[in-house]
Structure formats: structure tokens, C-alpha cells
Design an enzyme around this catalytic site. Structure first.
Site, PDB file in Angstrom:
ATOM      1  CG  HIS A  11      -1.936  -0.981   1.344  1.00  0.00           C
ATOM      2  ND1 HIS A  11      -2.128  -1.732   2.484  1.00  0.00           N
ATOM      3  CD2 HIS A  11      -2.884  -1.402   0.458  1.00  0.00           C
ATOM      4  CE1 HIS A  11      -3.141  -2.559   2.299  1.00  0.00           C
ATOM      5  NE2 HIS A  11      -3.614  -2.385   1.074  1.00  0.00           N
TER       6      HIS A  11
ATOM      7  CE  LYS B 101     -14.592  -6.327   3.345  1.00  0.00           C
ATOM      8  NZ  LYS B 101     -13.336  -6.070   2.637  1.00  0.00           N
TER       9      LYS B 101
ATOM     10  NE  ARG C  90      -2.911  -7.887  -4.100  1.00  0.00           N
ATOM     11  CZ  ARG C  90      -3.748  -8.328  -3.184  1.00  0.00           C
ATOM     12  NH1 ARG C  90      -3.321  -8.533  -1.968  1.00  0.00           N
ATOM     13  NH2 ARG C  90      -4.997  -8.579  -3.455  1.00  0.00           N
TER      14      ARG C  90
ATOM     15  CB  SER D 101      -4.583  -6.179   4.722  1.00  0.00           C
ATOM     16  OG  SER D 101      -4.116  -4.922   4.320  1.00  0.00           O
TER      17      SER D 101
END
Length: 160
Positions: free
Chosen positions: A17, A41, A90, A128
Site C-alpha cells: 500500500h 466487515k 498485484r 493485509s
């Protein structure tokens, strides 16, 4: 002045990040990192904690601002006066999802573009979720996040 937003959960912020934030800060006059509050979440860190962690991690970048937001990224971008949403990629698996979101955002807000920044190869595997999983099992996350973030993760998990 060109403003871009980089929205995400950042739970926790990773070196990947930070790579995207640093590179974005060189491309735009101002980068606003939007820390998403998603009530659906259960994050490891609260929105306030994630904002504070990101402020510390980006303190050396004069043109980066950290703010919390909820709702649609395009509405957040509009509120910030941004014409660009930055997204990190990614792998090809990220691309499918991110392309779908970029196209949806383009329909919702034709005046706001999405710019993809491919993550530097050294961070291409990093997420993460991976950081939290490794830390949960007592693994060393020092190569994945800044040192102070590592301490915060372990403290939150009650390990190390």
C-alpha cells in the site's frame, strides 16, 4: 492542481500500500488516502486507528492526506474534488475485479478516471489478509509492514 484518491480498507496498511501511495504522490499534486468504514466487515483496527497508523506511515509525504470515508469511492472522489481514483494491482486476479469496479465507477461518474498502479514486484504477493494470518499464527511480519505497524498488529492480536 490534480487531486487523486486512493481508497481502501488498509487493515493493516502494508508495504505494498505504501509503495502505491508513494508512487501516487509523485504523479499527482495531492493524494487523499480514503480509509473505508465498512459496517459489513469486522476489521482488526477501527477506522480511527487505521487513519492514525496511515498518518504516521505517510508523515514524510507532504502532499498526502488521510481521511475516513464510507460509501462509494466515486462519491468520495467527488467530495474531495478528485478526478482520479488510484488502485493498486498485484496480479491478474486483482485485475478482473478492479476492471469491473473501474467500469462501474465510469458509468456512475464519467468525469472520474481510474488509474491502475502495478505493485512493485517485491510486494506483489502481499495483502493485509496475509499479514493478519501470519501474525495470528505468531509469524514474523516485519518484512510486510513498517516496524511500528508490526507492533500495533501484535498488540491488537495479543501476541509477541
Amino acid at each position: 492542481m490534480t487531486t487523486a484518491v486512493y481508497p481502501g480498507s488498509f487493515d493493516p496498511v502494508t508495504n505494498g500500500h505504501l509503495d502505491v501511495i508513494e508512487r501516487g504522490s509523485k504523479l499527482f499534486d495531492k493524494v487523499i488516502v480514503g480509509v473505508l468504514h465498512n459496517s459489513a466487515k469486522s476489521p482488526l483496527f477501527s477506522v480511527e486507528e487505521r487513519v492514525n497508523i496511515l498518518k504516521e506511515a505517510t508523515a514524510h509525504l507532504n502532499n498526502v492526506e488521510i481521511v475516513a470515508f464510507s460509501g462509494l469511492s466515486v462519491e468520495f472522489a467527488r467530495k474531495c474534488g478528485a478526478k482520479v481514483i488510484i488502485r493498486g494491482l498485484r496480479a491478474i486476479t486483482d485485475f478482473e475485479y478492479e476492471l469491473q469496479m473501474a467500469q462501474t465507477n465510469r458509468v456512475l461518474a464519467p468525469d472520474i478516471d481510474t488509474m491502475f498502479l502495478t505493485t512493485s514486484l517485491e510486494f506483489a504477493y502481499l495483502s493485509s489478509t496475509t499479514v493478519k494470518e501470519v501474525a495470528t499464527f505468531g509469524g514474523d511480519i516485519s518484512k510486510f509492514v513498517p516496524e511500528f505497524v508490526s507492533r500495533e498488529v501484535y498488540k491488537k492480536l495479543g501476541s509477541q
